[in-house]
Design a protein around this motif. Structure first.
Motif, PDB file in Angstrom:
ATOM      1  N   GLN A 112      -2.157   0.103  -2.482  1.00 34.13           N
ATOM      2  CA  GLN A 112      -3.101  -1.002  -2.333  1.00 34.13           C
ATOM      3  C   GLN A 112      -2.433  -2.196  -1.654  1.00 34.13           C
ATOM      4  O   GLN A 112      -3.066  -2.891  -0.848  1.00 34.13           O
ATOM      5  CB  GLN A 112      -3.646  -1.398  -3.704  1.00 34.13           C
ATOM      6  CG  GLN A 112      -4.468  -0.311  -4.381  1.00 34.13           C
ATOM      7  CD  GLN A 112      -4.841  -0.653  -5.813  1.00 34.13           C
ATOM      8  OE1 GLN A 112      -4.485  -1.711  -6.323  1.00 34.13           O
ATOM      9  NE2 GLN A 112      -5.547   0.252  -6.465  1.00 34.13           N
ATOM     10  N   ALA A 130      -2.250  -1.593   2.061  1.00 40.28           N
ATOM     11  CA  ALA A 130      -3.589  -1.697   2.638  1.00 40.28           C
ATOM     12  C   ALA A 130      -4.012  -3.156   2.782  1.00 40.28           C
ATOM     13  O   ALA A 130      -4.482  -3.575   3.849  1.00 40.28           O
ATOM     14  CB  ALA A 130      -4.588  -0.931   1.772  1.00 40.28           C
ATOM     15  N   THR A 131      -3.846  -3.943   1.715  1.00 37.74           N
ATOM     16  CA  THR A 131      -4.292  -5.335   1.775  1.00 37.74           C
ATOM     17  C   THR A 131      -3.422  -6.166   2.711  1.00 37.74           C
ATOM     18  O   THR A 131      -3.914  -7.074   3.380  1.00 37.74           O
ATOM     19  CB  THR A 131      -4.329  -5.959   0.365  1.00 37.74           C
ATOM     20  OG1 THR A 131      -5.050  -7.195   0.411  1.00 37.74           O
ATOM     21  CG2 THR A 131      -2.945  -6.221  -0.185  1.00 37.74           C
ATOM     22  N   VAL A 144      -9.277  -4.365  -0.999  1.00 37.95           N
ATOM     23  CA  VAL A 144      -8.994  -3.691  -2.271  1.00 37.95           C
ATOM     24  C   VAL A 144      -9.971  -4.248  -3.294  1.00 37.95           C
ATOM     25  O   VAL A 144     -10.067  -5.464  -3.478  1.00 37.95           O
ATOM     26  CB  VAL A 144      -7.544  -3.919  -2.729  1.00 37.95           C
ATOM     27  CG1 VAL A 144      -7.325  -3.331  -4.122  1.00 37.95           C
ATOM     28  CG2 VAL A 144      -6.567  -3.295  -1.741  1.00 37.95           C
ATOM     29  N   PHE A 149      -8.331   1.095  -2.623  1.00 34.47           N
ATOM     30  CA  PHE A 149      -8.183   0.494  -1.302  1.00 34.47           C
ATOM     31  C   PHE A 149      -9.180   1.085  -0.314  1.00 34.47           C
ATOM     32  O   PHE A 149      -9.618   2.227  -0.447  1.00 34.47           O
ATOM     33  CB  PHE A 149      -6.764   0.698  -0.756  1.00 34.47           C
ATOM     34  CG  PHE A 149      -6.227   2.104  -0.905  1.00 34.47           C
ATOM     35  CD1 PHE A 149      -6.762   3.168  -0.182  1.00 34.47           C
ATOM     36  CD2 PHE A 149      -5.168   2.368  -1.772  1.00 34.47           C
ATOM     37  CE1 PHE A 149      -6.272   4.455  -0.322  1.00 34.47           C
ATOM     38  CE2 PHE A 149      -4.676   3.659  -1.916  1.00 34.47           C
ATOM     39  CZ  PHE A 149      -5.227   4.700  -1.182  1.00 34.47           C
TER      40      PHE A 149
END
Length: 257
Positions: free
Chosen positions: A102, A105-106, A112, A152
């Motif tokens: 996550q 991804a963020t 998320v 995510f």
């Protein structure tokens, strides 16, 4: 001989490195860690306190009980994301495990958010049918350990590798050097006991996809082994990207000489 330098981002006390620590030590890797959980919550983190990117050959981002969006209660999250963006921009290898997936991804601009259902315990994930042959390869289905409330979105330019009906985005790949997991392939009996101890105290997980602790305490060794072997292969895969990059750089230098 140059030793592989592996750095961990660790978010909760006692979690350790799971199975990947043992595997990397067997390769002669030098391990170091940033322990975010030990930082005072009333003080922001300066980026200089994090390792020099040049000194990291492989980054592994562990799980945690916090949300990546909770920068108010965990002010170091903002600096961790900032450092991550710089690291990922270099094209170096990285693996994110649950919260770690996550975080990657963020850091790259993906959302998320709360998953419709919480997942806790052994569940099955499935290889995404459209995955190309040059991507990291998973078995058609695999039993894995889940322990998450949020999930995510797949980052822009990434490929979804695994999914299931409860949580669509279970694993992704960026280039050939970054793998993000929603589940816990690093899980060992010791790490599972830690997770259970924390959850029995906090009692934040409930729902139809939350397994009983009595069932989890009876987990068999082969359940851990399959996930651990998957993570070992993932480490090998992202490290190969670094070797390819170094070979291309050396070839370029030789051509210029």
């Amino acid at each position: 001989m140059k030793h592989l330098k592996v750095h961990y981002f660790q978010h909760i006390a006692g979690e350790g490195f799971g199975s990947c620590g043992t595997y990397l030590k067997s390769m002669g890797a030098q391990l170091s860690a940033t322990e975010f959980f030990a930082l005072p919550l009333d003080r922001s983190l300066e980026i200089e306190a994090l390792p020099n990117i040049e000194d990291v050959d492989l980054l592994i981002i562990m799980g945690g009980t916090m949300s990546v969006n909770d920068e108010a209660n965990f002010p170091w999250l903002k600096m961790e994301k900032r450092w991550l963006r710089r690291y990922l921009a270099t094209g170096k290898p990285a693996i994110g495990l649950c919260l770690g997936g996550q975080m990657i991804a963020t850091a790259l601009g993906a959302n998320v958010s709360r998953n419709p259902e919480q997942e806790l315990g052994w569940t099955t994930v499935y290889k995404t049918p459209s995955v190309q042959k040059d991507c990291f390869q998973l078995p058609d289905e695999l039993e894995v350990m889940q322990w998450h409330s949020e999930t995510f979105e797949i980052p822009k330019g990434a490929v979804r590798l695994a999914e299931n009906a409860v949580c669509m985005n279970q694993m992704y790949q960026i280039g050939k050097n970054v793998l993000g997991f929603q589940f816990h392939p690093e899980i060992t009996p010791e790490v599972l006991r830690l997770f259970i101890d924390n959850e029995e105290h906090d009692q934040v997980f409930q729902g139809p996809y939350v397994q009983s602790f009595n069932t989890l305490k009876k987990s068999k060794s082969e359940q851990f082994n399959a996930s651990n072997q998957l993570l070992n292969r993932a480490i090998d895969y992202v490290l190969q990207s670094q070797k390819r990059s170094q070979s291309l750089s050396q070839l370029k230098i030789e051509k210029e000489c």
